[in-house]
Write a protein that holds these residues in place. Structure first.
Motif, mmCIF file in Angstrom:
data_model
loop_
_atom_site.group_PDB
_atom_site.id
_atom_site.type_symbol
_atom_site.label_atom_id
_atom_site.label_comp_id
_atom_site.label_asym_id
_atom_site.label_seq_id
_atom_site.Cartn_x
_atom_site.Cartn_y
_atom_site.Cartn_z
ATOM 1 N N UNK A 146 -0.347 0.425 9.873
ATOM 2 C CA UNK A 146 -0.806 1.600 10.627
ATOM 3 C C UNK A 146 -1.325 2.689 9.675
ATOM 4 N N UNK A 147 -0.602 2.916 8.586
ATOM 5 C CA UNK A 147 -1.035 3.939 7.624
ATOM 6 C C UNK A 147 -2.374 3.548 6.995
ATOM 7 N N UNK A 169 -5.114 4.192 9.326
ATOM 8 C CA UNK A 169 -5.406 5.627 9.383
ATOM 9 C C UNK A 169 -6.241 6.043 8.166
ATOM 10 N N UNK A 170 -5.844 5.528 7.005
ATOM 11 C CA UNK A 170 -6.583 5.854 5.776
ATOM 12 C C UNK A 170 -8.014 5.348 5.876
ATOM 13 N N UNK A 218 0.859 -1.178 0.000
ATOM 14 C CA UNK A 218 0.000 0.000 0.000
ATOM 15 C C UNK A 218 0.900 1.234 0.000
ATOM 16 N N UNK A 266 5.101 -0.364 9.455
ATOM 17 C CA UNK A 266 4.072 0.620 9.781
ATOM 18 C C UNK A 266 2.994 0.754 8.712
ATOM 19 N N UNK A 278 10.559 1.593 7.975
ATOM 20 C CA UNK A 278 9.285 1.590 8.713
ATOM 21 C C UNK A 278 8.211 0.767 8.029
#
Lengths: 362, 362
Positions: free
Chosen positions: B348-349, B352-353, B21, B345, B342
């Motif tokens: 995590x992104x 958030x999206x 992603x 992560x 990272x």
């Protein structure tokens, strides 16, 4: 606040600034962008700032012929006749001469406010009070009026106006001692410390006759050129003559070409928040920041990121992790990521883009 | 190299990996992307890698029903009948069971190569030699054949195959001692040092009868489900039965569900360059780099930038200054900038999206 039927506002919107590349382009310079993220372009904000003081029909916008449609799209209140098209850029002296000759022909009693189209003004109520005071002063004595801003730090990208504080006309209006172009850092520091120097906002008030007289004194060739078209202002032949005149004009700013030599100039010493937003740095300074010091629109998710500026299309999701003091600009067809302090490098990026792809991204 | 009329290649293309992603999306997972910048999607590269060894009409692609059209667009050489549509993802055991039952019904003499659709193979000539050798071995003795890759470092994201080096069948083919799922770093280090362990490439060769027998032994419920549709493979009723069967299947990998328990498995110990390209880190490792260690397409201008990966649409100009070890991905509607290390992560992104915009950018 009242609108005055013989008060006119001339908005100078001919700039093709490249310092906000890749957001600003030849096809869409800074004044046509919502660079501060307010929801309005700088040109639109300028128009709305003066609209409480000037009738809509009394605005003139001077711009490059290529931007005429852009101006009318941004300011649909204006008619085509209110847009003065320059066939070629010749700096502010020619721009102001053109507007002054046009206005004198339209309305011999005109009072003329000249303003850049792409600056930031923070305190609009105070701003209007300053402009009204200046307009009243010009109405009374027919002199050249400038607006100076009390400097908050020694900016080396601004021109400065030295006020003769021993020759105060009112509490805030003084005679001008000197105009100074961008000083070096040492001189700028001395200017600020002296308390006599003000940033030159580029906003002027005068009657067309007054400034035309000064142009006749200081730039006689330019005066003759515009005078040669005297019978044609406000006629269908005006643009044809302007296309003849402009290439002959010397490209010089009104400050250097006229104001530095003028004998009877005044400055209104002012304290409203103002910036020419000439660089990403000044944009950062005058924009709202999140608690970590970032200037970012709502579509940006930041993790461990501080003091950054992010510009991206509204419908784009942006995720940034672990950057400090960076500038991230996505203009749609160009993505720029660089340290925020490197803004002097934007010319270098532009040249690289030009080298690789010609004018496509310029 | 010759094409064998009873040799079949089953490409497993059902993944919905989110580790790339914002380039990979639910609507376009990694196998449908040109993630390595070769000009071809990973699926297309996989197909072309096997095409010298397998007739075009002998390929089967197993994928989610939602990607059927994507597969046919990428591989226009295939007919709709060669795409096996899973109504729901159930990991590799069900995928392989489906393909094996279909193949057995099509061609009782079939030999079946199973391969992931989204891996990198470096040395194609050597790869073909390995596959041919494995195919000959399977043809001769009807066993389960795996391809192991000599590890170059202790990767903790790969499965490992322990070869019984004391039981060599040929110079490079050994009996398998154990299969091991992703080990911890200490165990992975010990594996690599031992010289007995090979990365599990996820490529298998066997006859349909053989693997169906193993599924019957190790996953009897799954066997019964697929056996219950025996009269319908290669008929218009097949998909209807598959839609009935799949939701009942346990989601388990072929490694855990079958191979770990198999008694008669072999490994071809191989040395061609290979990666599952499971992360941006492995993409970086297996991509061509500029002299500063950056993996960037031609439309990117870098200044003082090292060891970065940049992905952006081909027609976008990208300028980056002063970054090291960053990942910059512009997918068109999403821009991600984060340290290259990272990559854990990315989940995590993604969250958030999802939190901000629902499934729009997922």
């Amino acid at each position: 606040m009242e609108s005055h039927s013989n008060r006119y506002c001339v908005i100078m919107a001919g700039g093709i600034g490249s310092r906000f590349w890749p957001i600003s382009r030849n096809s869409r310079p800074k004044q046509f962008l919502d660079i501060l993220g307010t929801g309005k372009t700088l040109l639109r904000s300028t128009f709305e700032r003066f609209r409480p003081m000037v009738p809509e029909s009394n605005f003139l916008v001077v711009t490059n012929a290529a931007y005429c449609d852009l101006v009318l799209r941004e300011l649909p209140e204006l008619t085509r006749e209110q847009v003065l098209c320059e066939p070629i850029g010749r700096n502010t002296a020619a721009c102001i001469a053109y507007a002054a000759f046009r206005l004198r022909a339209m309305d011999p009693a005109a009072e003329m406010i000249v303003t850049p189209s792409d600056h930031f003004v923070g305190d609009e109520a105070e701003f209007r009070q300053v402009v009204d005071e200046c307009a009243a002063f010009v109405e009374g004595n027919g002199s050249l009026m400038t607006i100076g801003i009390e400097p908050t730090y020694p900016n080396t990208q601004y021109g400065y106006i030295q006020a003769d504080l021993s020759a105060r006309v009112t509490e805030d209006i003084c005679r001008v001692k000197t105009f100074t172009e961008k000083p070096g850092i040492e001189m700028a520091t001395a200017f600020v410390e002296s308390g006599e120097f003000y940033w030159n906002s580029g906003i002027f008030l005068w009657k067309p006759d007054t400034i035309i007289g000064e142009i006749r004194n200081s730039l006689p060739d330019m005066y003759e050129l515009f005078e040669s078209a005297a019978p044609y202002y406000n006629t269908p032949q005006e643009e044809e003559h302007i296309r003849r005149i402009y290439p002959e004009c010397k490209a010089v700013s009104i400050d250097v070409g006229v104001m530095e030599k003028a004998q009877d100039a005044y400055v209104r010493c002012s304290r409203f928040r103002w910036s020419d937003i000439g660089t990403w740095g000044s944009l950062y300074e005058y924009s709202d920041k999140d608690p970590e010091g970032n200037v970012v629109p709502a579509n940006v998710a930041l993790f461990d990121t501080k003091n950054c500026v992010v510009k991206a299309p509204e419908d784009k999701m942006v995720v940034v992790e672990n950057l400090e003091e960076y500038l991230i600009v996505d203009s749609g067809d160009v993505l720029l990521i660089c340290p925020r302090g490197n803004e002097q490098n934007i010319k270098k990026y532009l040249e690289e883009a030009k080298f690789r792809k010609g004018d496509r991204f310029i």
